[in-house]
Scaffold this active site. Structure first.
Site, PDB file in Angstrom:
ATOM      1  N   TYR A   1       0.720  -1.066   0.048  1.00 46.62           N
ATOM      2  CA  TYR A   1       0.009  -0.085  -0.056  1.00 46.62           C
ATOM      3  C   TYR A   1       0.838   1.168   0.036  1.00 46.62           C
ATOM      4  O   TYR A   1       1.819   1.419   0.731  1.00 46.62           O
ATOM      5  CB  TYR A   1      -0.988  -0.111   1.399  1.00 46.62           C
ATOM      6  CG  TYR A   1      -1.928   1.250   1.340  1.00 46.62           C
ATOM      7  CD1 TYR A   1      -2.695   1.579   0.580  1.00 46.62           C
ATOM      8  CD2 TYR A   1      -1.659   2.120   2.370  1.00 46.62           C
ATOM      9  CE1 TYR A   1      -3.681   2.521   0.468  1.00 46.62           C
ATOM     10  CE2 TYR A   1      -2.497   3.126   2.533  1.00 46.62           C
ATOM     11  CZ  TYR A   1      -3.586   3.397   1.679  1.00 46.62           C
ATOM     12  OH  TYR A   1      -4.254   4.497   1.848  1.00 46.62           O
TER      13      TYR A   1
ATOM     14  N   LYS B   1       3.965   9.270   8.801  1.00 47.98           N
ATOM     15  CA  LYS B   1       3.928   8.417  10.081  1.00 47.98           C
ATOM     16  C   LYS B   1       4.834   9.096  11.086  1.00 47.98           C
ATOM     17  O   LYS B   1       4.845  10.278  11.595  1.00 47.98           O
ATOM     18  CB  LYS B   1       3.831   6.901   9.979  1.00 47.98           C
ATOM     19  CG  LYS B   1       2.488   6.659   8.991  1.00 47.98           C
ATOM     20  CD  LYS B   1       2.388   5.391   8.900  1.00 47.98           C
ATOM     21  CE  LYS B   1       0.898   5.091   8.345  1.00 47.98           C
ATOM     22  NZ  LYS B   1       0.852   4.067   7.109  1.00 47.98           N
TER      23      LYS B   1
ATOM     24  N   ASP C   1       9.474   3.052  -0.071  1.00 47.49           N
ATOM     25  CA  ASP C   1       8.116   3.614   0.836  1.00 47.49           C
ATOM     26  C   ASP C   1       8.748   3.339   2.090  1.00 47.49           C
ATOM     27  O   ASP C   1       8.264   2.154   2.616  1.00 47.49           O
ATOM     28  CB  ASP C   1       6.870   3.369   0.065  1.00 47.49           C
ATOM     29  CG  ASP C   1       5.838   3.878   0.905  1.00 47.49           C
ATOM     30  OD1 ASP C   1       6.033   4.575   1.874  1.00 47.49           O
ATOM     31  OD2 ASP C   1       4.655   3.465   0.478  1.00 47.49           O
TER      32      ASP C   1
HETATM   33  C1  LIG Z   1       0.148   4.471   5.628  1.00 49.38           C
HETATM   34  C2  LIG Z   1       1.083   4.287   4.464  1.00 49.38           C
HETATM   35  C3  LIG Z   1       0.967   5.298   3.330  1.00 49.38           C
HETATM   36  C4  LIG Z   1       0.094   6.297   3.315  1.00 49.38           C
HETATM   37  O1  LIG Z   1       0.082   7.347   4.202  1.00 49.38           O
HETATM   38  P1  LIG Z   1      -1.150   8.400   4.444  1.00 49.38           P
HETATM   39  O2  LIG Z   1      -0.370   9.384   5.405  1.00 49.38           O
HETATM   40  O3  LIG Z   1      -2.231   7.472   5.221  1.00 49.38           O
HETATM   41  O4  LIG Z   1      -1.476   9.091   3.124  1.00 49.38           O
HETATM   42  C5  LIG Z   1       1.870   4.855   2.231  1.00 49.38           C
HETATM   43  N1  LIG Z   1       2.494   4.032   2.378  1.00 49.38           N
HETATM   44  C6  LIG Z   1       2.754   3.146   3.461  1.00 49.38           C
HETATM   45  C7  LIG Z   1       3.846   1.975   3.347  1.00 49.38           C
HETATM   46  C8  LIG Z   1       1.862   3.244   4.308  1.00 49.38           C
HETATM   47  O5  LIG Z   1       2.072   2.452   5.660  1.00 49.38           O
END
Ligand SMILES: *Cc1c(COP(=O)(O)O)cnc(C)c1O
Length: 427
Positions: free
Chosen positions: A141, A264, A236
């Protein structure tokens, strides 16, 4: 209004009662508790029921809820600086901190969420290479950007949506799907499309199909294919950054990424994101280069202050990472022992303070196909049991549990007791 009444009324005004789908507990046959406060690892709902939290706002709160240094930074900054839309010293401080302390980050751009970070990094990869196609892996994701909403892991998996309505097929025409930890498949993909591939984006430790670490040889293959075809490798690290190690998942691998995305933990609990990498690539961004990406709230002073307070605290207490590794190991070993005693088929994948219990009789879980063998019904029973015993865990088999520096051995032991109670009745 009690917790349930608030949630029921919320459904009248917000789709599903929530502002982000997984919060609605779909598929779990119960309403989520409505939370009013948090401190350390405890959260309290509107009925004053307390939970030990293993969700931590889906990852950001590595220091626990309302860490005193983070709260103080927010309070002090907000007295004089809400937003300017002009350069601030706080942006320099956080930007410089990240460029100095992280590997392979010469320059950085602040944004407001993980989604913004990944969609912008992909645009930059396209702008830099002049190519269009992006490889993403099934089960990973990267936020809700159209081009990523196929085979997109937890939220989408949990809701049972095959793709996503509202995404025109043109938006995913340039998205190629890779198979996580499958070297041959990615080789074939590059053989066929390599000259059109702008970049490969990957969660180096996947957390959105449950925790699965990329294998070293797979990562090395990605790097060499990207080099061979002139494509960018994008890590990511929205979930793993400052979590699996201070310098993130990068430190777990020999290969170097070209671009990295963060969010995060780096925002200390406020809306934040960033992407960075090699100077030569980053200088393709407007106003220096031709890739336009902007944000009214990007680099917001309060967010920068919360991020700085968080990252400084982590950097000054690197022992936190050993501590979390240690309680993580205790939790993992404790659960496995209980599962064995009660003959409950279970695999645990864990990297530091990120772990997933996979209810499956496989010996190991290393691919997205493995994840799909899990017993969803067993997960649901486990989830409901733990919640009713006062343990907040993510309402999906395809998520990670998160530990923070504030979890104690007592918290772990209490979790194990409740888990044993579940396991003893599971079969
Ligand atoms: C949570 C997450 C996202 C998206 O981040 P948001 O701040 O919710 O838009 C993208 N990549 C990874 C790996 C994530 O865990």
């Amino acid at each position: 209004m009690n917790s349930n009444e608030i949630f029921e009324e919320s459904k009248k005004y917000m789709p599903g009662g929530v502002n982000s789908p997984v919060r609605a507990f779909n598929g779990m046959d119960l309403n989520p508790p409505v939370i009013k406060s948090g401190r350390g690892v405890m959260i309290k709902d509107e009925d004053n029921k307390e939970y030990i939290d293993f969700v931590l706002a889906w990852g950001p709160l590595f220091l626990g809820h309302c860490d005193e240094d983070v709260v103080q930074a927010i309070q002090e900054t907000s007295a004089n600086a809400l937003a300017f839309g002009a350069p601030t010293k706080l942006e320099l401080d956080l930007g410089k901190f990240m460029c100095t302390h992280l590997d392979n980050i010469d320059m950085i751009r602040m944004v407001n969420s993980g989604t913004e970070a990944t969609m912008s990094a992909v645009k930059l990869a396209r702008g830099y290479t002049g190519k269009s196609k992006i490889v993403k892996f099934a089960g990973c994701y990267h936020g809700h950007f159209d081009g990523f909403l196929i085979e997109a892991g937890s939220g989408v998996l949990t809701e049972g949506i095959p793709g996503c309505l509202g995404v025109p097929k043109e938006s995913i025409e340039n998205t190629l799907i890779g198979v996580y930890n499958d070297k041959n498949q990615i080789k074939e993909l590059f053989k066929k499309h390599g000259n059109e591939i702008a970049g490969v984006i990957i969660e180096p430790v996947a957390g959105n199909m449950g925790v699965i670490k990329a294998e070293d040889s797979f990562m090395e293959e990605l790097r060499s294919l990207c080099d061979e075809y002139g494509s960018l490798l994008i890590f990511d690290e929205v979930m793993t950054g400052f979590r699996v190690a201070f310098k993130g998942a990068q430190t777990l691998f020999k290969v170097k990424p070209d671009l990295v995305t963060y969010a995060k933990i780096m925002g200390g609990g406020l809306p934040c994101g960033a992407y960075g990498g090699k100077r030569e690539i980053m200088e393709k961004l407007s106003p220096v280069g031709g890739v336009y990406q902007a944000g009214t709230m990007s680099g917001n002073p309060i967010v920068m202050a919360a991020g700085l307070a968080t990252l400084n605290k982590l950097n000054n207490n690197l022992g936190y990472y050993d501590y979390v590794e240690n309680i993580g190991m205790k939790l993992e070993q404790g659960i496995l022992k209980i599962a064995q005693n009660y003959k409950l088929p279970l695999v645990i994948n864990r990297v530091g303070g990120m772990l997933t219990l996979f209810f499956t009789s496989l010996k190991e879980v290393r691919t997205y196909d493995d994840v799909k063998t899990c017993n969803a019904n067993m997960f649901k029973r486990y989830f409901k049991h733990m919640l009713s015993e006062g343990f907040n865990i993510a309402p999906s088999q395809f998520e990670s549990m998160f530990l923070s520096v504030k979890h104690t051995e007592d918290d772990i032991n209490n979790f194990l007791k409740a888990f044993e109670n579940f396991a003893s009745k599971a079969n």
